[in-house]
Write a protein that holds these residues in place. Sequence first.
Motif, short mmCIF file in Angstrom:
data_model
loop_
_atom_site.label_atom_id
_atom_site.label_comp_id
_atom_site.label_asym_id
_atom_site.label_seq_id
_atom_site.Cartn_x
_atom_site.Cartn_y
_atom_site.Cartn_z
N SER A 27 50.34 -78.83 -0.89
CA SER A 27 50.59 -80.28 -0.87
C SER A 27 49.65 -80.93 -1.88
CB SER A 27 50.34 -80.84 0.53
OG SER A 27 48.99 -80.63 0.91
N PRO A 28 49.99 -82.14 -2.36
CA PRO A 28 49.11 -82.80 -3.35
C PRO A 28 47.68 -83.01 -2.87
CG PRO A 28 51.24 -83.90 -3.24
CD PRO A 28 51.22 -82.90 -2.13
N ASN A 29 47.48 -83.22 -1.55
CA ASN A 29 46.11 -83.41 -1.04
C ASN A 29 45.44 -82.07 -0.71
OD1 ASN A 29 47.21 -82.57 1.37
ND2 ASN A 29 47.08 -84.56 2.38
N THR A 30 46.15 -80.97 -0.97
CA THR A 30 45.67 -79.58 -0.79
C THR A 30 45.27 -79.23 0.65
OG1 THR A 30 43.33 -79.96 -1.32
CG2 THR A 30 44.82 -79.57 -3.17
N LYS A 31 45.71 -80.04 1.61
CA LYS A 31 45.37 -79.74 3.02
C LYS A 31 46.41 -78.84 3.68
CE LYS A 31 42.73 -83.97 3.76
NZ LYS A 31 42.68 -85.28 4.40
N VAL A 32 47.56 -78.69 3.02
CA VAL A 32 48.69 -77.98 3.62
C VAL A 32 49.29 -77.04 2.58
CG1 VAL A 32 51.01 -78.32 4.58
CG2 VAL A 32 49.19 -79.89 5.20
N LEU A 33 49.80 -75.91 3.04
CA LEU A 33 50.47 -74.95 2.16
C LEU A 33 51.88 -74.72 2.70
CD1 LEU A 33 49.93 -72.94 -0.26
CD2 LEU A 33 49.45 -71.22 1.50
#
Length: 347
Positions: A27-33
């Motif tokens: 995800s753009p906020n890098t919290k989720v794949l």
Amino acid sequence: MASVLEDPILIRYFKGHKDAVTCVAFSPNTKVLATSSLDKFLMIWNLRPNSKAFRFVGHTEGVTGVEFSPDGQLVASASQDRTARLWIPCIHGESTPLKGHTASVRSVNFSHDSQFLVTASNDRLVKVWSVYSQSVLFTLYQHTHWVRCAKYSPDGRLIVSCSEDKTVKVWDVRNRICVHSIMDRDGFANYVDFNPDGTCLACAGSDHTVKIWDIRTNKLLQNHQVHRAAVNYTAFHPSGNNLITASTDGTVKIIDLLGGRLLYTLHGHEGPVLSVTFAKGGETFASGGIDAQVLLWKTNFDVFEYKKVLKKHMRRIHIDEPPHLLDIYPRSPHHHDVKRQSVEVNN
């Protein structure tokens, strides 16, 4: 002070898919794949420790590609069931099918403003969709075999597509015409993507090579022969200085594009690696393979360099423009003399 290069390290792995993992996307906020698999499911993994993963059900055949929209509001997926789908990445996992292709859809990619989606399919077509109306805006014809991948340029003015007809085509989005066609005698590209500034293409070859093309001059800049089997996927580090590759030979490799050399070979998967991607800041990357595993890695090797590059960009008064359309327009298709223009890197 010169920074010390450190090896990438495996942070953790995710098990939940029952078949090959075909694509991985942060995800753009890098919290989720998000991951897609031939088991027909998408999975959304929360990267916080001890968090639950969500399985998204909707496709009726294997899922071949997945991507978050740049604004983080949607997830798109491609499937062998001849549809793409748009998902709201929440607990319920609601989705809408995009129907228009007549064969397996191989890839999905959002434009930088999240308003459009480009899909590539085994029906030999590339289609551009309006995300808002969820309908086809136009279709790009010209490929004569299965289209493996289609991608927007960072500025949204171009689309690049690669096909088993052994061509890579660059399209002008506004005029909807092919402005440049690269032909390869040796194999076809399984995957193609623009570098972060939109001036070069990386092609992952069925002939075991990774080729970097300059779309302004039509020159082959680098030809890396570092894998022992087909290259399935590539990803540029956000700095543009490094490229990561995933191959059927079971390895992930990291190439230093500035020095034109192989930096690292990573062994983590049991069997072919199908996909690899960097998080937005470049500090982590993920890989997925036929072993149904998703591996999360800490980058390490380019942390200082990337920060330096960002500082330099902030200080510069004139930032490099993306290539002007006149630089690449119009071109007639032609074969390239690979040897004369290439930098070959052997293992």
